[in-house]
Design a protein around this motif. Structure first.
Motif, PDB file in Angstrom:
ATOM      1  N   PHE A 121     -14.152   9.977  51.805  1.00 27.30           N
ATOM      2  CA  PHE A 121     -14.319  10.098  50.355  1.00 27.30           C
ATOM      3  C   PHE A 121     -13.752   8.861  49.667  1.00 27.30           C
ATOM      4  O   PHE A 121     -12.734   8.308  50.114  1.00 27.30           O
ATOM      5  N   ALA A 122     -14.371   8.410  48.562  1.00 31.20           N
ATOM      6  CA  ALA A 122     -13.593   7.624  47.609  1.00 31.20           C
ATOM      7  C   ALA A 122     -12.518   8.567  47.060  1.00 31.20           C
ATOM      8  O   ALA A 122     -12.736   9.778  46.975  1.00 31.20           O
ATOM      9  N   ILE A 123     -11.357   8.028  46.714  1.00 26.22           N
ATOM     10  CA  ILE A 123     -10.216   8.872  46.338  1.00 26.22           C
ATOM     11  C   ILE A 123      -9.659   8.409  44.990  1.00 26.22           C
ATOM     12  O   ILE A 123      -9.206   7.272  44.871  1.00 26.22           O
ATOM     13  N   ALA A 124      -9.706   9.285  43.998  1.00 30.29           N
ATOM     14  CA  ALA A 124      -9.059   8.990  42.717  1.00 30.29           C
ATOM     15  C   ALA A 124      -7.673   9.615  42.728  1.00 30.29           C
ATOM     16  O   ALA A 124      -7.540  10.814  42.985  1.00 30.29           O
ATOM     17  N   LEU A 125      -6.661   8.809  42.477  1.00 29.93           N
ATOM     18  CA  LEU A 125      -5.279   9.304  42.456  1.00 29.93           C
ATOM     19  C   LEU A 125      -4.785   9.353  41.016  1.00 29.93           C
ATOM     20  O   LEU A 125      -4.634   8.313  40.366  1.00 29.93           O
ATOM     21  N   TYR A 126      -4.529  10.573  40.533  1.00 28.75           N
ATOM     22  CA  TYR A 126      -3.973  10.764  39.198  1.00 28.75           C
ATOM     23  C   TYR A 126      -2.441  10.794  39.300  1.00 28.75           C
ATOM     24  O   TYR A 126      -1.891  11.262  40.298  1.00 28.75           O
ATOM     25  N   VAL A 184      -5.582   5.284  39.951  1.00 30.33           N
ATOM     26  CA  VAL A 184      -5.887   4.503  41.145  1.00 30.33           C
ATOM     27  C   VAL A 184      -7.149   5.068  41.800  1.00 30.33           C
ATOM     28  O   VAL A 184      -7.277   6.289  41.950  1.00 30.33           O
ATOM     29  N   ILE A 185      -8.074   4.194  42.139  1.00 27.97           N
ATOM     30  CA  ILE A 185      -9.246   4.623  42.900  1.00 27.97           C
ATOM     31  C   ILE A 185      -9.282   3.832  44.209  1.00 27.97           C
ATOM     32  O   ILE A 185      -9.197   2.598  44.198  1.00 27.97           O
ATOM     33  N   ILE A 186      -9.372   4.552  45.315  1.00 25.76           N
ATOM     34  CA  ILE A 186      -9.523   3.920  46.627  1.00 25.76           C
ATOM     35  C   ILE A 186     -10.987   4.089  47.042  1.00 25.76           C
ATOM     36  O   ILE A 186     -11.500   5.210  47.078  1.00 25.76           O
TER      37      ILE A 186
END
Lengths: 244, 244
Positions: free
Chosen positions: B158-163, B223-225
């Motif tokens: 997955f692309a990963i959005a970190l809040y 942050v988006i990975i």
């Protein structure tokens, strides 16, 4: 005149969910490209050319849009929901990468309310804790990848938003997805079927995953599967903030 | 007068990203509750009472809002972004569940542009393929759950959005998250640090995960990975639609 390309999200359907930023972009456009039902949401006016096209024409549409912008037009590519979520933005950057002649064009991406946020809001807060979004269309990825992601998402105990669960050309995938999630131990989770959210055709249904049937979804449905802690209060469904 | 409660998302910061639906709700409110910096985004006017409160006061704020609505007020609880994504909607439904006296109040949730969509739009289309969103705050869940989800999200590609990657009270978690993702083989992925998106303080930085440092994020950073296929074209970053 210097041309420009804007990729804009129209939200789920209700005009009250179109951001002012997107409305302003539409108002100053000379050309609007997109899948026909989305282009139909933009009112015709003098000086505006509408370019509706078929589904699955994404890459051609993206190239057409870049070419028009390079000719000095003020082009807007419209997507339903958010253009960056299973929509036109990726296709435009693919087309941009394929041909270096357009590399210096001014490009903007304008976000929109994507279907899972609108659906979640209608039913409560099922995405209030960690979640994932999976496109069930296997036009551009093998089913094995979808199945692996569903299994891992269930193991991670994410709430799961399923985009494009079912269509006439893909009648069976969603049934397989439901079986995969049941196999992964998610049978007791709450499933939300949110069809045509914020439009006059809106219909929202909730069932336990073990009772979900593939026919409950069609191409206008967004499906959300709660995490293991997702619960009901009155007519609402929400994910508690706390996990122990 | 019958009271009502609306839970509304103000989007990431720019007023051009506030939906007309939310603007209308704010215009007809008698009381607005929320974390102080978000309430400060609403202009004072006659007949409107602003109720700013501290962070981490979510459940108290939710109960206060329900009580005011039950007294006949037209109450709006504001969140930044989308109220259903790591924000106030879940807290309101928790408060609703805790006390049956408010069960029949009219409640609406109005979606907003959540930070990951705004951040993604600014840099291209990093969420154009399957993705997940994880709240890195361990105030309400054990770190072991966060770590497990990061590992599974990396495995799922997955692309990963970190809040909420990092705050003064949680200086170390984000560093551990980066290490977990490197251990999981994601070291070569592109990371996007999107700070204060759509505000005058906006700053966007992209690096390879192996070169990411915790200090690149603070409490205003999303942050988006990228996933393993995420790539650059010119100044843009996007996830290709196709996976083989």
């Amino acid at each position: 005149m210097t041309g420009a390309l804007t990729i804009a999200g129209l939200g789920p359907g209700d005009d009250a969910l179109v951001t002012p930023e997107v409305s302003a972009a539409l108002a100053s456009a000379t050309d609007i490209l997109g899948y026909a039902p989305y282009v139909a949401r933009v009112a015709p006016r003098d000086g505006l050319t509408l370019h509706p096209s078929d589904n699955r024409m994404e890459l051609q549409r993206a190239s057409d849009a870049l070419r028009l912008a390079s000719e000095g037009r003020n082009v807007v590519v419209v997507s339903s929901g958010d253009p960056g979520v299973f929509a036109m933005a990726s296709a435009v950057f693919e087309a941009l990468e394929a041909s270096s002649e357009w590399r210096d064009l001014p490009i903007r991406v304008l976000p929109g309310i994507t279907a899972m946020l609108a659906a979640a809001a209608r039913i409560g807060a099922p995405l209030g804790h960690d979640f994932c979004a999976i496109n069930l269309s296997d036009n551009l990825k093998p089913w094995s990848v979808i199945e692996k992601r569903l299994r891992l998402a269930a193991e991670a105990d994410f709430a799961i938003a399923l985009y494009n669960p079912r269509s006439v050309s893909r009648p069976d995938g969603f049934q397989r997805a439901l079986e995969t999630l049941r196999d992964a131990g998610a049978g007791e989770r709450i499933v939300i079927f949110a069809r045509a959210v914020t439009t006059p055709d809106e219909k929202i249904e909730t069932v336990q995953l073990s009772e979900a049937r593939a026919e409950m979804a069609d191409m206008r449905t967004l499906v959300i599967i709660g995490n293991s802690a997702t619960r009901r209060v009155g007519r609402w469904v929400y994910a508690p903030r706390q996990v122990r």
